[in-house]
Scaffold this active site. Structure first.
Site, mmCIF file in Angstrom:
data_model
loop_
_atom_site.group_PDB
_atom_site.id
_atom_site.type_symbol
_atom_site.label_atom_id
_atom_site.label_comp_id
_atom_site.label_asym_id
_atom_site.label_seq_id
_atom_site.Cartn_x
_atom_site.Cartn_y
_atom_site.Cartn_z
ATOM 1 N N SER A 9 132.309 3.421 36.616
ATOM 2 C CA SER A 9 133.279 3.597 37.703
ATOM 3 C C SER A 9 133.818 5.028 37.714
ATOM 4 O O SER A 9 133.060 5.967 37.935
ATOM 5 C CB SER A 9 134.378 2.531 37.571
ATOM 6 O OG SER A 9 135.174 2.467 38.726
ATOM 7 N N ASP A 23 129.432 -4.715 46.072
ATOM 8 C CA ASP A 23 130.518 -3.970 45.430
ATOM 9 C C ASP A 23 131.473 -3.459 46.511
ATOM 10 O O ASP A 23 131.075 -2.678 47.372
ATOM 11 C CB ASP A 23 129.925 -2.797 44.640
ATOM 12 C CG ASP A 23 130.948 -2.072 43.779
ATOM 13 O OD1 ASP A 23 132.136 -2.066 44.140
ATOM 14 O OD2 ASP A 23 130.544 -1.501 42.755
ATOM 15 N N HIS A 52 131.986 -5.113 41.576
ATOM 16 C CA HIS A 52 132.189 -3.853 40.858
ATOM 17 C C HIS A 52 132.176 -4.035 39.341
ATOM 18 O O HIS A 52 132.278 -3.072 38.606
ATOM 19 C CB HIS A 52 133.529 -3.238 41.297
ATOM 20 C CG HIS A 52 133.667 -1.788 40.936
ATOM 21 N ND1 HIS A 52 132.860 -0.797 41.454
ATOM 22 C CD2 HIS A 52 134.528 -1.160 40.075
ATOM 23 C CE1 HIS A 52 133.215 0.372 40.949
ATOM 24 N NE2 HIS A 52 134.226 0.183 40.103
#
Length: 203
Positions: free
Chosen positions: A102, A152, A183
């Protein structure tokens, strides 16, 4: 920068640079390093920016909207820290492979976008395009794994494909792995990265 360095048993193996997601710490991705390359030395770095008390690697203006000036500054700061860490711990600066999730994957991608030779490879779990309108350095032969979610909400499939095309356009060898779990970073995605890593970095 706050960090952990763990000496590996194989000096010839790439050094893994671990970069956590928003709100994480330098301990979060240590199990991933063990899964990818247990003999590698590990440099795990905590982000220098706080967002509501949560560590990050650079500021954002809103979810999915990066503070590009801060991104450039923090990318330079991280790149310079990697130079000094290589000197301090005696590892080969040219054999550094980023493993990011991320926000950590975004700063890793930004290193690739801004500095030729900053990384010799990257495992990017749920990254976004860090910055647009930039001429990328020559990434010929640099192996990159992108773990992406087909649903996502933060990194859309279009975003993933754009990043893939930008990296490939600069010469990188990119593999994209899709998962249907939004995610989150799943064990099956980590397993796919480990299989890819062994092939990409085999002697």
């Amino acid at each position: 920068m706050k960090h952990i360095f763990k000496q590996g048993s194989d000096q010839a193996a790439p050094v893994l640079l671990l970069l956590h997601g928003t709100g994480g710490t330098e301990r979060d991705l240590l199990p991933l390093a063990e899964r990818l390359s247990p003999a590698s030395s590990v440099l795990s770095v905590r982000g220098n920016v706080l967002e509501n008390g949560m560590p990050r690697y650079f500021r954002r203006l809103a979810e999915g909207v990066f503070d590009l000036e801060d991104l450039r500054f923090r990318t330079k700061e991280l790149n310079e820290f990697l130079d000094s860490a290589a000197a301090e711990y005696g590892f080969d600066r040219s054999k550094l492979v980023a493993v990011g999730y991320s926000n950590g994957a975004n700063i890793a991608a930004s290193l690739l976008f801004h500095y030729q030779g900053a990384l010799s490879g990257a495992v990017l779990h749920h990254p976004m395009v860090p910055i647009r309108g930039l001429e990328l350095p020559d990434l010929t032969g640099v192996p990159c794994f992108i773990g992406a979610g087909s649903n996502d909400p933060l990194c859309t499939p279009q975003e993933t494909e754009e990043l893939n095309q930008l990296l490939q356009g600069a010469g990188a060898n990119v593999a994209v792995h899709w998962e249907p779990f939004g995610h989150q970073l799943t064990s099956s995605e980590v397993e796919a990265a480990a299989v890819w890593y062994k092939e990409a970095f085999k002697d």
